[in-house]
Design an enzyme around this catalytic site. Structure first.
Site, PDB file in Angstrom:
ATOM      1  N   GLN A   1       1.709  -1.999   5.793  1.00  0.00           N
ATOM      2  CA  GLN A   1       1.985  -0.603   6.166  1.00  0.00           C
ATOM      3  C   GLN A   1       2.353  -0.427   7.640  1.00  0.00           C
ATOM      4  OE1 GLN A   1      -0.940   2.854   5.324  1.00  0.00           O
ATOM      5  NE2 GLN A   1       0.373   2.661   3.531  1.00  0.00           N
ATOM      6  N   PHE A   2       1.656  -1.157   8.491  1.00  0.00           N
ATOM      7  CA  PHE A   2       2.008  -1.226   9.919  1.00  0.00           C
ATOM      8  C   PHE A   2       1.795  -2.681  10.343  1.00  0.00           C
ATOM      9  CE2 PHE A   2       1.184   3.265   9.512  1.00  0.00           C
ATOM     10  CZ  PHE A   2       1.989   3.876  10.460  1.00  0.00           C
ATOM     11  N   ALA A   3       2.614  -3.168  11.268  1.00  0.00           N
ATOM     12  CA  ALA A   3       2.455  -4.544  11.733  1.00  0.00           C
ATOM     13  C   ALA A   3       1.051  -4.770  12.291  1.00  0.00           C
ATOM     14  CB  ALA A   3       3.498  -4.864  12.801  1.00  0.00           C
ATOM     15  N   ASP A   4       0.439  -3.697  12.807  1.00  0.00           N
ATOM     16  CA  ASP A   4      -0.919  -3.763  13.341  1.00  0.00           C
ATOM     17  C   ASP A   4      -1.933  -4.190  12.274  1.00  0.00           C
ATOM     18  OD1 ASP A   4      -0.417  -1.428  15.820  1.00  0.00           O
ATOM     19  OD2 ASP A   4       0.892  -1.502  14.083  1.00  0.00           O
TER      20      ASP A   4
ATOM     21  N   HIS B   1      -1.071   1.618  15.643  1.00  0.00           N
ATOM     22  CA  HIS B   1       0.193   1.952  14.969  1.00  0.00           C
ATOM     23  C   HIS B   1       1.377   1.655  15.892  1.00  0.00           C
ATOM     24  CE1 HIS B   1      -2.850   4.658  13.167  1.00  0.00           C
ATOM     25  NE2 HIS B   1      -2.229   4.396  12.054  1.00  0.00           N
TER      26      HIS B   1
ATOM     27  N   GLU C   1      -4.263  -6.625   2.746  1.00  0.00           N
ATOM     28  CA  GLU C   1      -3.057  -7.313   3.189  1.00  0.00           C
ATOM     29  C   GLU C   1      -3.131  -8.774   2.782  1.00  0.00           C
ATOM     30  OE1 GLU C   1      -4.915  -5.253   5.015  1.00  0.00           O
ATOM     31  OE2 GLU C   1      -3.577  -3.539   5.235  1.00  0.00           O
TER      32      GLU C   1
ATOM     33  N   GLU D   1       0.841  -1.200   0.000  1.00  0.00           N
ATOM     34  CA  GLU D   1       0.000   0.000   0.000  1.00  0.00           C
ATOM     35  C   GLU D   1       0.879   1.255   0.000  1.00  0.00           C
ATOM     36  OE1 GLU D   1      -2.403  -0.803   3.479  1.00  0.00           O
ATOM     37  OE2 GLU D   1      -2.916  -2.753   2.634  1.00  0.00           O
TER      38      GLU D   1
HETATM   39  C1  LIG Z   1      -6.019  -2.926   7.743  1.00  0.00           C
HETATM   40  C2  LIG Z   1      -5.383  -1.603   7.469  1.00  0.00           C
HETATM   41  N1  LIG Z   1      -4.493  -1.482   6.463  1.00  0.00           N
HETATM   42  C3  LIG Z   1      -3.888  -0.306   6.208  1.00  0.00           C
HETATM   43  C4  LIG Z   1      -4.162   0.810   6.970  1.00  0.00           C
HETATM   44  C5  LIG Z   1      -3.430   2.150   6.716  1.00  0.00           C
HETATM   45  N2  LIG Z   1      -4.326   3.135   6.106  1.00  0.00           N
HETATM   46  C6  LIG Z   1      -5.006   4.019   6.862  1.00  0.00           C
HETATM   47  S1  LIG Z   1      -6.046   4.978   5.956  1.00  0.00           S
HETATM   48  C7  LIG Z   1      -5.592   4.225   4.519  1.00  0.00           C
HETATM   49  C8  LIG Z   1      -6.246   4.631   3.233  1.00  0.00           C
HETATM   50  C9  LIG Z   1      -7.733   4.408   3.236  1.00  0.00           C
HETATM   51  O1  LIG Z   1      -8.301   4.891   2.061  1.00  0.00           O
HETATM   52  P1  LIG Z   1      -9.872   4.941   1.856  1.00  0.00           P
HETATM   53  O2  LIG Z   1     -10.471   3.641   2.263  1.00  0.00           O
HETATM   54  O3  LIG Z   1     -10.134   5.363   0.467  1.00  0.00           O
HETATM   55  O4  LIG Z   1     -10.406   6.006   2.888  1.00  0.00           O
HETATM   56  P2  LIG Z   1     -10.124   7.572   2.948  1.00  0.00           P
HETATM   57  O5  LIG Z   1      -8.916   7.753   3.791  1.00  0.00           O
HETATM   58  O6  LIG Z   1      -9.945   8.048   1.566  1.00  0.00           O
HETATM   59  O7  LIG Z   1     -11.322   8.171   3.589  1.00  0.00           O
HETATM   60  C10 LIG Z   1      -4.616   3.241   4.764  1.00  0.00           C
HETATM   61  C11 LIG Z   1      -3.981   2.408   3.725  1.00  0.00           C
HETATM   62  C12 LIG Z   1      -5.095   0.646   8.016  1.00  0.00           C
HETATM   63  N3  LIG Z   1      -5.448   1.668   8.812  1.00  0.00           N
HETATM   64  N4  LIG Z   1      -5.691  -0.549   8.231  1.00  0.00           N
END
Ligand SMILES: Cc1ncc(C[n+]2csc(CCOP(=O)(O)OP(=O)(O)O)c2C)c(N)n1
Ligand SMILES: Cc1ncc(C[n+]2csc(CCOP(=O)(O)OP(=O)(O)O)c2C)c(N)n1
Ligand SMILES: [Mg+2]
Ligand SMILES: [Mg+2]
Lengths: 337, 410, 337, 410
Positions: free
Chosen positions: A82-85, A129, A60, A29
């Site tokens: 992106q994060f281990a979480d 995070h 993931e 990502e």
């Molecule tokens: C399971 C998981 N994977 C990755 C992330 C990291 N992350 C946080 S926001 C984001 C993008 C999300 O995009 P979208 O669903 O389009 O929502 P928007 O932020 O545009 O409202 C990512 C990859 C996360 N929080 N949770």
């Protein structure tokens, strides 16, 4: 040797691996055009094209699942979570598939993948995070689990992981990306450019998986740690003045038991530290092994210092984090026991 | 505006349960030959109807009709018939072997033989299947030795998988058959990854993913569609809709008014439904999808409409959850009989030769079985070593496993 | 008291729970009309209707994810994962959601769910019908983890789990469903109808989560086990003639440390057994706690007997399974150490 | 038949990157008022086109037109305008507070205010949202005290979540706002479970699930559709397509020629796309979907087409991956301005009153902020206790946590 931050060292490891082996493929990502939220893959898409470094959908499961397929084809995917979480959606693919593919196909198919992920807290990232899920992987036969504690090792271990014939979980303590955090949130962190372990060999360079290293020699007590906790343990030794031998495990699975037992047999005491929650953490395995192999040398119970058994809180981060004070206290208690 | 009538909970139920009369009157079966055959470079938006119909070639009279007919010669069809007959005989023998205690477990294909057998013919050497446990036809039709399959089933000393795997979880890279996983769904997205790799390497090989109707509910199904669509992976994504997932009818996984094939539409993936009991239709659609993949047009989703005639596995008894005679009422008939009738109809086959072939096939299977049993069965004769249990977890055995092997005294 | 198999006892527990509390809802793959592949939920759909007992799509994620939503609404879902080996697709929902909901919402939302799953091997189920993943849950703060070893406890613990205000992972050793398997594959298993622990109290009956029980009193060495291994340990004591005290932990999280330490302080020796792979198994946590709390009473290293660190094999099942012989050997070695 | 031309790998790319001219010419925007408004009990098969179009009410001239117009009165719209203005002002202040070090993190809604603010109005008391981090409008429009939100953002001594959660991960059962998870997607299927529970209990309440365009790739999205469709759960499943997922444009998650809404079709779920920057359209569609759910007709999938004008979060800088002026080129405009213009057009509002309202709204937000800061900010003033960290892991604290708390000396 050039001085690098841990991020630069990781990037350098991937870069050289991609240069040396066309089968190394990097995705995740925000990993492609943008170069990753921590910028580890910055510039790689430009250099190697978007067939070899690209953005992935937010799945993931899909990232790891496709990597397994690619590995079965013959590639060496090095993917980022992106994060281990956020690794749990991929947990089934890692545990049920990547870890067992070689075994269940009797070597017909293999799975040389690396799953990189930032781990650990100390950045006010709250419960999503900050996690340290290493123990959830060390219980899984067929995986290797690596946690570097500095730029030098980060490069050598990541290159070894990419070249390894089996799946490697590569946990990057994000609190160390820019400097050796010693667990004193109130003190500024020395940048890696001012730390000897910021010296990173140029070109191809590997550190074999499964080898621990003694970071600080000592005679009074052995401290077993990895990642951020290595620096915290060193600080605790300094703070308390206790002559601790600090071992940086580097690879948790397979584990370098010899280095551990040699040290504990010498010191007769042992403290195990990690940031993950205490119960069923990797520290438990370390304690179990040390008492099994060094029982007759032990002069005190082996102590564990770890994250409390709660989710990682936001406001109370420094109450949660097993910092130099808590490790120091365990050293004192172990010496007094 | 608030509607104060209480909500109610809806659980889909099959038309009938044990004791009832089988009823497939709600299953609409289009006439053979009635569904269009678009060019492989068609815009997926133009063929959404194909996800709601059923492509069929063989009609009631055993004739091959319509635009999807003609993808195989008579001799190829004869070979196909033999593959299906072999698979059926193989199943019967192994089912019996399990009952005799020669192994712990078996899963048969009864009624679904056409799907994997015909699909296999649409592939080229080097292509890779990511199968479930119900696609042994890929091996049979691909010429994988039956003895090897049996050795695996028996977990005997010659088992290519060294006794490590549950019976029928075959694996053969050489035969384009990825290691079967006991975990449902996982292989579907791996197939996409393999296909992506092939495209990344500018190779010409394609992949095929396989999944059951029930397992489409798993997350891997979704991830497969997402990645296949985003990267236009050269992969054929096969859903075998055999109406049942153990005791659960397909309505539990499918819900609403959709079809499994229609799940491709949200991703812009061309999606086709095909009569899974029609060897010719399966082959024609498989070939079309494979050609799309190989021509770099990306993924295709195919739903094979078929029926699981047998029990789910040797651990299952379907009479507890569906009428015993339901399979007889299945409107798409039996794939072996339908192909046999077609071959007779076109003069390539006779009833007598079929009988004779049945005997030959059975004999071949029995010969293989005898050969395999020389190497032992699960609880008697030659068996894989305990050392084999410790090997192969990693390329190189790490110290802790060496210690454990030592402790085990082997 | 009626005699029951473990399956009957579990069914009885669910039945009574559903009768007593309309909010108890039961679903899972093949759980509704058919009554589950192990028939634990047989007859419940007929009795309570298909709004309260129903079949679910094959999505462990969906099963647990919807259960969390239902629990947030106010229901008490008790869902089944067909085999513990198939829980990983639901792992994210369990770890990131169910376990943390109360904490992160400061009690605004809670998650009283039970996730039942058959666990353990010994049935020639190969690597996907044999796993014991308990340690992957004991590391997760916010979960409770229960493993019964007999019909009596199965009922009492399951009813307690269903009534518990927090998420409970309920692992059912499938090798015990019909009788107390002692780890001798060549000997017939006594059915529960001939075993005192097949006596199951009628009606409402709970065993508080977090209480271990001494299954066999002894003075020479303490054996810590749960599930199938309790019976194996008892057999090993019998076979070796060693006067072992066998503790059935019943609940792994939270753990009954008092019962454990009381016993080890008495015997001075300890053997930990489980069927899960050794490294980072729950046994490691037990060893770590025992050595921490009983260090000065220990006369020998604490031994662990566990599944080897390989996937669960098919043909070599009895080489893999930590049976009475292997446990017996550990008892002997621990006595001689 | 084998095509020997090498395959090639396809990675979707946005039309432009930094340095380029923003270009949305490929985004087809139907005329306001042009899309049909079916009855809520429509057969989903009849309205598949709604997943490929965009429902719009406000035209370029600020008029409300077509069959979806008229779901709100002028006064209700005025209130809606104030909600959106409040959310925008709130965002600006909190964004600034983060820059000032008063908290660790913030996420704003700029450009997407209509979605959550208008949706909230379509719900009844007792309904439950399962939001992402970008639906604070549900709280603002629902009357949740801003001070409480700020206390949470500041992790201060009055934080209703006791300092445990990252800023903006609000939770309020009373306000129908489920605890926000930092893990993407997970809440989507939980919403379905909540709705199933409501149906099981023969309640009248419904649920709403929320997910971002990027997060539709997650497994929970699929599970949500599967369960919602199978059990006809009374749930509105909302996809907020704001074109970006951090640095990744929506084409990475969407792939092929599909739309996010079209993903409902494989499940037989009615699926609609709506202009997410059109307060009236959002409300009308939300109301339609909520009514379907409440009338026991089951789930609806709604895709809100909008644009994330701001950075993803305070940790993000979008100029690294998209043209700085891209948001200006976004063809659906700004939701606040569009509603303002409409209200002026229908004579309910003036430019002057708008200016005045802006000042009032800002004042209210500043008052709340002052109030909140009395209770501390992340690194100064009152803070949650260390004891709070140990509480609430379980209903009752188990012995091991008590030991740990003791060890921590609190
Ligand atoms: C399971 C998981 N994977 C990755 C992330 C990291 N992350 C946080 S926001 C984001 C993008 C999300 O995009 P979208 O669903 O389009 O929502 P928007 O932020 O545009 O409202 C990512 C990859 C996360 N929080 N949770
Ligand atoms: C992840 C996972 N969950 C559950 C199971 C148990 N299981 C094995 S086969 C099966 C039914 C599969 O049905 P379907 O996908 O329709 O395939 P079919 O057996 O009909 O070919 C189930 C639930 C499993 N093997 N893996
Ligand atoms: Mg099926
Ligand atoms: Mg987005």
């Amino acid at each position: 040797m050039p001085r690098m931050t841990m991020i630069e060292a990781l990037r350098n490891a991937i870069d050289i691996s991609m240069e040396r082996d066309e089968n190394v493929i990097v995705y995740g990502e925000d990993v492609g055009y943008f170069g990753g939220v921590f910028r580890v893959t910055q510039g790689l898409q430009q250099k190697y094209g978007n067939s070899r470094c690209f953005d992935a959908p937010i799945s993931e499961l899909g990232i790891v699942g496709t990597a397994i397929g690619m590995a079965a084809y013959g590639l060496r995917p090095c993917v980022e979570v992106q994060f281990a979480d956020y690794v749990y959606p991929a947990y089934d693919q890692i545990v049920s598939e990547a870890a067992r593919l070689r075994y269940r196909s009797a070597g017909g198919f293999t799975c040389p993948i690396v799953v990189r992920m930032p781990t650990g807290g100390g950045i006010f990232g709250g419960q999503t995070h900050s996690q340290s899920p290493e123990a959830l992987f060390t219980h899984v036969s067929g995986l290797k689990v690596v946690v570097p504690s500095n730029p030098h090792d980060a490069k050598g271990l990541l290159m070894a992981a990419i070249e390894d014939p089996d799946p490697v979980i590569f946990l990057e303590p994000k609190r160390l990306y820019n400097g050796p955090f010693e667990g004193h949130p109130d003190q500024p962190v020395t940048p890696w450019s001012k730390h000897p372990l910021g010296d990173v060999p140029e070109g191809h360079f590997t550190i074999p998986l499964g080898q621990a290293v003694v970071r600080r020699e000592g005679t009074a007590v052995t401290v077993l740690g990895y990642g951020t906790m290595v620096h915290v343990a060193e600080a605790a030794a300094k703070d308390t003045g206790i002559d601790a031998e600090v071992i940086d495990l580097r690879t948790l699975l397979p584990l370098d038991l010899d280095t551990i037992t040699t040290s504990v047999k010498k010191t007769g005491r042992c403290v195990v530290v990690h940031e993950a929650t205490l119960t069923s953490g990797f520290g438990a395995e370390l304690v179990a092994l040390v008492q099994e192999h060094c029982f007759y040398h032990l002069e005190a119970p082996i102590a564990r210092v770890a994250g409390w058994d709660t989710p990682y809180p936001h406001a109370q981060e420094w109450d949660y984090f097993p910092g130099a004070a808590r490790v120091g206290q365990a050293l004192v208690e172990t010496m007094e026991a | 505006m608030k509607n104060s009538r209480p909500l109610s909970f809806h659980v889909p139920e099959p038309e009938v349960r044990p004791g009832g009369m089988p009823d497939f009157s709600k299953v609409t079966i289009p006439k053979a030959g009635s569904v269009q055959r678009p060019a492989v470079d068609i815009d997926p938006r133009e063929i959404r109807d194909l996800a709601y119909s059923i492509i069929r070639v063989l009609n009631r009279d055993g004739e091959a009709v319509g635009p999807w007919a003609g993808s195989l010669t008579g001799d190829e069809l004869l070979e196909g018939l033999r593959h299906m007959m072999t698979l059926r005989a193989f199943d019967a023998r192994m089912q019996m072997a399990q009952r005799q205690g020669k192994t712990s477990f078996y899963m048969q294909h009864m009624g679904e033989e056409a799907v994997s057998c015909a699909f296999r013919r649409a592939l080229e050497p080097g292509d890779m299947n990511f199968p479930t446990y119900r696609q042994a036809g890929l091996l049979i039709a691909g010429g994988y030795p039956m003895v090897e399959m049996m050795n695996q089933i028996y977990s005997n000393e010659a088992d290519p998988l060294k006794g490590r795997q549950l019976p029928i979880m075959y694996s053969s890279k050489e035969h384009g058959f990825f290691s079967v996983s006991g975990n449902l769904g996982t292989q579907f997205v791996q197939a996409v990854g393999w296909a992506m790799a092939s495209a990344i390497k500018r190779d010409t090989r394609i992949a095929a993913g396989w999944i059951g109707d029930g397992s489409t509910a798993e997350s891997d199904f979704h991830a497969a569609l997402v990645f296949a669509s985003t990267y236009r992976a050269p992969v054929v994504l096969n859903i075998v809709n055999n109406q049942w997932a153990i005791s659960t009818f397909q309505g539990i996984a499918r819900g609403g008014s959709g079809t499994f094939a229609a799940r491709g539409h949200g991703f812009g993936i061309p999606s086709l439904r095909v009569d899974g009991n029609d060897y010719l239709a399966v082959h024609a659609v498989a070939k079309w999808a494979a050609q799309r993949a190989r021509s770099n047009f990306g993924p295709t989703l195919v739903e094979y409409v078929t029926y699981r005639v047998g029990a789910h596995s040797t651990s299952d008894d379907p009479s507890a959850y569906r009428p015993k005679t339901e399979s007889d009422a299945w409107p798409l008939g039996d794939p072996v009989i339908r192909l046999k009738n077609h071959l007779i109809r076109i003069g390539k086959w006779t009833k007598e030769r079929h009988k004779q072939a049945e005997a030959e096939v059975l004999d071949t299977v029995i010969q293989a079985q005898k050969e395999a049993e020389k190497h032992g069965t699960l609880h008697s004769g030659g068996k894989p070593s305990t050392r084999d249990m410790f090997e192969g977890v990693y390329a190189e055995m790490p110290p802790h496993l060496r210690r454990q092997r030592q402790k085990a005294g082997v």
